[in-house]
Structure formats: structure tokens, C-alpha cells
Design a protein around this motif. Structure first.
Motif, PDB file in Angstrom:
ATOM      1  N   MET A  23       0.813  -1.216   0.000  1.00  0.00           N
ATOM      2  CA  MET A  23       0.000   0.000   0.000  1.00  0.00           C
ATOM      3  C   MET A  23       0.850   1.272   0.000  1.00  0.00           C
ATOM      4  O   MET A  23       0.678   2.152  -0.854  1.00  0.00           O
ATOM      5  CB  MET A  23      -0.929   0.007   1.222  1.00  0.00           C
ATOM      6  N   GLU A  24       1.761   1.412   0.945  1.00  0.00           N
ATOM      7  CA  GLU A  24       2.564   2.632   1.036  1.00  0.00           C
ATOM      8  C   GLU A  24       3.404   2.835  -0.219  1.00  0.00           C
ATOM      9  O   GLU A  24       3.546   3.970  -0.713  1.00  0.00           O
ATOM     10  CB  GLU A  24       3.460   2.586   2.276  1.00  0.00           C
ATOM     11  N   TYR A  25       3.956   1.760  -0.731  1.00  0.00           N
ATOM     12  CA  TYR A  25       4.767   1.842  -1.951  1.00  0.00           C
ATOM     13  C   TYR A  25       3.933   2.345  -3.123  1.00  0.00           C
ATOM     14  O   TYR A  25       4.371   3.228  -3.872  1.00  0.00           O
ATOM     15  CB  TYR A  25       5.360   0.473  -2.269  1.00  0.00           C
ATOM     16  N   LEU A  26       2.720   1.827  -3.276  1.00  0.00           N
ATOM     17  CA  LEU A  26       1.883   2.226  -4.397  1.00  0.00           C
ATOM     18  C   LEU A  26       1.406   3.669  -4.249  1.00  0.00           C
ATOM     19  O   LEU A  26       1.382   4.422  -5.229  1.00  0.00           O
ATOM     20  CB  LEU A  26       0.692   1.278  -4.521  1.00  0.00           C
ATOM     21  N   ILE A  27       1.043   4.075  -3.065  1.00  0.00           N
ATOM     22  CA  ILE A  27       0.620   5.457  -2.850  1.00  0.00           C
ATOM     23  C   ILE A  27       1.747   6.412  -3.242  1.00  0.00           C
ATOM     24  O   ILE A  27       1.519   7.469  -3.829  1.00  0.00           O
ATOM     25  CB  ILE A  27       0.195   5.684  -1.387  1.00  0.00           C
ATOM     26  N   ALA A  28       2.986   6.026  -2.941  1.00  0.00           N
ATOM     27  CA  ALA A  28       4.137   6.889  -3.223  1.00  0.00           C
ATOM     28  C   ALA A  28       4.556   6.858  -4.693  1.00  0.00           C
ATOM     29  O   ALA A  28       5.107   7.838  -5.199  1.00  0.00           O
ATOM     30  CB  ALA A  28       5.314   6.476  -2.350  1.00  0.00           C
ATOM     31  N   SER A  29       4.291   5.757  -5.383  1.00  0.00           N
ATOM     32  CA  SER A  29       4.860   5.589  -6.729  1.00  0.00           C
ATOM     33  C   SER A  29       3.852   5.667  -7.866  1.00  0.00           C
ATOM     34  O   SER A  29       4.252   5.871  -9.024  1.00  0.00           O
ATOM     35  CB  SER A  29       5.602   4.248  -6.816  1.00  0.00           C
ATOM     36  N   PRO A 155       0.416   2.841 -12.227  1.00  0.00           N
ATOM     37  CA  PRO A 155       1.395   2.208 -11.333  1.00  0.00           C
ATOM     38  C   PRO A 155       2.684   1.894 -12.072  1.00  0.00           C
ATOM     39  O   PRO A 155       2.709   1.862 -13.311  1.00  0.00           O
ATOM     40  CB  PRO A 155       0.677   0.926 -10.889  1.00  0.00           C
ATOM     41  N   PRO A 156       3.774   1.669 -11.350  1.00  0.00           N
ATOM     42  CA  PRO A 156       5.062   1.359 -11.993  1.00  0.00           C
ATOM     43  C   PRO A 156       4.942   0.173 -12.940  1.00  0.00           C
ATOM     44  O   PRO A 156       4.377  -0.868 -12.589  1.00  0.00           O
ATOM     45  CB  PRO A 156       5.982   1.036 -10.814  1.00  0.00           C
ATOM     46  N   SER A 157       5.485   0.338 -14.132  1.00  0.00           N
ATOM     47  CA  SER A 157       5.438  -0.707 -15.146  1.00  0.00           C
ATOM     48  C   SER A 157       6.583  -1.697 -14.945  1.00  0.00           C
ATOM     49  O   SER A 157       7.386  -1.577 -14.016  1.00  0.00           O
ATOM     50  CB  SER A 157       5.512  -0.076 -16.539  1.00  0.00           C
ATOM     51  N   ASN A 184      -5.723   1.387 -13.626  1.00  0.00           N
ATOM     52  CA  ASN A 184      -5.732   2.386 -14.696  1.00  0.00           C
ATOM     53  C   ASN A 184      -6.884   2.202 -15.678  1.00  0.00           C
ATOM     54  O   ASN A 184      -6.887   2.808 -16.757  1.00  0.00           O
ATOM     55  CB  ASN A 184      -4.390   2.429 -15.441  1.00  0.00           C
ATOM     56  N   ASP A 185      -7.863   1.388 -15.288  1.00  0.00           N
ATOM     57  CA  ASP A 185      -9.067   1.226 -16.112  1.00  0.00           C
ATOM     58  C   ASP A 185      -8.722   0.877 -17.548  1.00  0.00           C
ATOM     59  O   ASP A 185      -9.322   1.387 -18.499  1.00  0.00           O
ATOM     60  CB  ASP A 185      -9.913   2.507 -16.097  1.00  0.00           C
ATOM     61  N   GLY A 196       2.423   8.938 -17.527  1.00  0.00           N
ATOM     62  CA  GLY A 196       2.508   7.670 -16.821  1.00  0.00           C
ATOM     63  C   GLY A 196       3.932   7.152 -16.836  1.00  0.00           C
ATOM     64  O   GLY A 196       4.902   7.919 -16.874  1.00  0.00           O
ATOM     65  N   TYR A 197       4.073   5.840 -16.825  1.00  0.00           N
ATOM     66  CA  TYR A 197       5.380   5.194 -16.941  1.00  0.00           C
ATOM     67  C   TYR A 197       5.564   4.682 -18.361  1.00  0.00           C
ATOM     68  O   TYR A 197       4.651   4.091 -18.931  1.00  0.00           O
ATOM     69  CB  TYR A 197       5.481   4.010 -15.978  1.00  0.00           C
TER      70      TYR A 197
END
Length: 294
Positions: A23-29, A155-157, A184-185, A196-197
Motif C-alpha cells: 500500500m505505502e509503496y503504491l501510494i508513493a509511486s 502504477p510502476p510498469s 488504470n481502467d 505515466g510510466y
């Protein structure tokens, strides 16, 4: 930074997929992006809508861009900013006008000749359909499609994700990909993304682009060496160098698409980069174009 709406959606999906460990990683990245999706084939009944392929709408005062050998570049897209701004959560784009993207020969895959043109609303008053030259750099005709925009979470690719942060004993990369698709729908009509990435295997695209944009030097496939050269450019200021890399943004990534006729090498992705400083100033004279293909 994520909007409150997107943060709430991220947290909901993370719980749904039982990815609380990340969770924290995704919120930040996770990056705020804008996705462009195909609508109907262009009929040119309206001047200035967002479209890919086909012909652009330009005022007569604008000369068609040519490459270093004098060959007309190939038109890729025109993006009406008023279509994008409602989805530009980070408020990076000019409020009005149109962005145009042209490209030259896509070989080699780095430092591709291209042109990004920004015209203000006032400059567009006399715009009309501007037929593409019979022969352009890519020697291909792309079918024109209207496109619509939507705000997304990116999110990071593959080349950017920290696998140690998203994988554990109960979750593998395939499950992470499913979560990304939900975030990302994504759908089959998605054609391009902004901010994005980029698609890549190595996660170093911003180093390559920043090095070229700041120094004009070629990238030797070493992020450390690129950072050192950028630091030298800023007279030893390593913090400024790292910030410049971070502020090198993916202005537009265009996917291969059979309907339009885009095919970047082996069904890859064409990518345009810009410095955040230039973007906020509405300056599109200094951009970088490269290509990723598996």
C-alpha cells in the motif's frame, strides 16, 4: 501526488486484491496520468478535435515540419487541450490550444527526429484540415481516429516496479499486473498515455531523455554515467541533477495499433519526453523522442 478520489480508489482496489503489503509503496509511486482512447473514425466535420492519425487541422501560417534531409515528417496526433485539462490532475498542461506531434524515421530507436508544436487558441482561428504530403518520413498512411481522454492512475510498469515491494509469499507479478489493469481502467481502445510510466525493460528512460535534453549527449545505457554527466552540467550539483531526472516527464507514449496503423518496430511504443520546467512554461521546443520494442 494522488487526488483524494484516486487515493480512495487505490486503497479500495489494494484491499480488494489483498495487496496491503504494498500500500505505502503504491501510494508513493503511482503517477497521475491521462489515457487517450479511440472513438470513431475521423470524418473531418469539425476543426480541432483530439485525433490520432489522418490529417491535422492547422492554420496556413504553419509550415509542415521536415526532417534533417528535408523530408516531410509524419503526422501522429493533435490533442485539444480543453479535452485534456479536466483530466490533468497535476495541472501541467496549458489550459487552451492544441498540441501536435510529428515524427521522422523511427530508426535508430533513440534520438528520433520529431516535432511537437503548440498553438494557442488565438493562433488556431484560421485552422483548417491540412492534407498530409503524399510522401512523409514513415512512408505510411495512418487512419484518423477521434480520441477521448480520461484521468487514470499509472502504477510502476515492468521496468520500473520494485519487485520486492509488490511480491511476497502470497502474491506474484501476474497478480500485480491484474491490480495494475484495474487501477488504470485499461481497455482495448486505449491508444496513448500522458505522464505515466513508459514501456521499457530497464526503467532508465528518464535518464536517457534528461541527458539529451540538458546536454545533447547520447546515452550509453548507464544511468549512473548519465547522472554523472548531468551533475557535471550543473557544476557538481548532484541534488539538482537527480531532481532534473525526476522532473523529466513522459509527455506522450503512443502504442502500436492495428486500426490506426501504428506499428513501432515489433508492436512497441513511441515515447515523447519533456522537462517539467518547459512544460509548465508552455515551451515545447525542447523535447525528446525514443522508441521501445520488445
Amino acid at each position: 501526488m494522488l487526488s483524494e478520489e484516486h487515493k480512495n480508489k487505490l486503497e479500495r482496489i489494494v484491499h480488494e486484491y489483498q495487496f496491503e503489503h504494498a500500500m505505502e509503496y503504491l501510494i508513493a509511486s503511482v503517477r497521475q496520468g491521462i489515457r487517450l482512447s479511440k472513438k470513431e473514425i475521423e470524418t473531418y466535420t469539425e476543426i480541432g478535435p483530439s485525433r490520432v492519425g489522418g490529417d491535422p487541422d492547422l492554420p496556413a501560417m504553419v509550415e509542415w515540419p521536415v526532417d534533417s534531409e528535408g523530408t516531410p515528417m509524419t503526422f501522429l496526433a493533435q490533442l485539444r487541450l480543453q479535452d485534456l485539462v479536466p483530466h490533468d490532475v497535476a495541472k501541467l498542461l496549458p489550459a487552451k490550444g492544441i498540441l501536435y506531434f510529428f515524427v521522422g524515421v523511427d530508426e535508430p530507436a533513440y534520438g528520433i527526429e520529431h516535432k511537437v508544436i503548440y498553438l494557442s487558441e488565438e493562433e488556431l482561428l484560421e485552422a483548417k484540415r491540412y492534407r498530409s504530403p503524399e510522401v512523409t518520413a514513415l512512408e505510411e498512411e495512418f487512419t484518423g481516429y477521434r480520441v477521448s481522454a480520461k484521468s487514470t492512475m499509472e502504477p510502476p510498469s515492468y521496468g520500473y516496479v520494485d519487485y520486492e515491494m509488490v511480491e511476497d509469499d502470497d502474491h506474484d507479478y501476474e497478480q500485480y499486473e491484474e491490480l495494475c489493469f484495474e487501477l488504470n481502467d485499461g481497455n482495448s481502445s486505449d491508444l496513448a498515455v500522458m505522464f505515466g510510466y513508459p514501456s521499457t525493460q530497464h526503467g532508465d528512460c528518464e535518464y536517457e531523455a534528461a541527458l539529451h535534453l540538458l546536454t545533447g549527449k547520447p546515452y550509453n545505457y548507464s544511468a549512473d554515467a548519465a547522472l554523472e554527466q548531468i551533475t557535471d552540467h550543473f557544476k557538481g550539483d548532484s541534488n539538482r541533477a537527480r531532481q532534473e531526472v525526476q522532473d523529466t516527464l513522459l509527455l506522450l507514449a503512443v502504442d502500436s495499433d492495428d486500426d490506426v496503423g501504428f506499428c513501432w518496430w515489433d508492436a512497441g511504443e513511441l515515447q515523447f519526453y519533456i522537462r517539467k520546467e518547459d512544460l509548465l512554461a508552455g515551451n515545447f521546443l525542447n523535447t525528446y523522442c525514443s522508441l521501445y520494442s520488445s
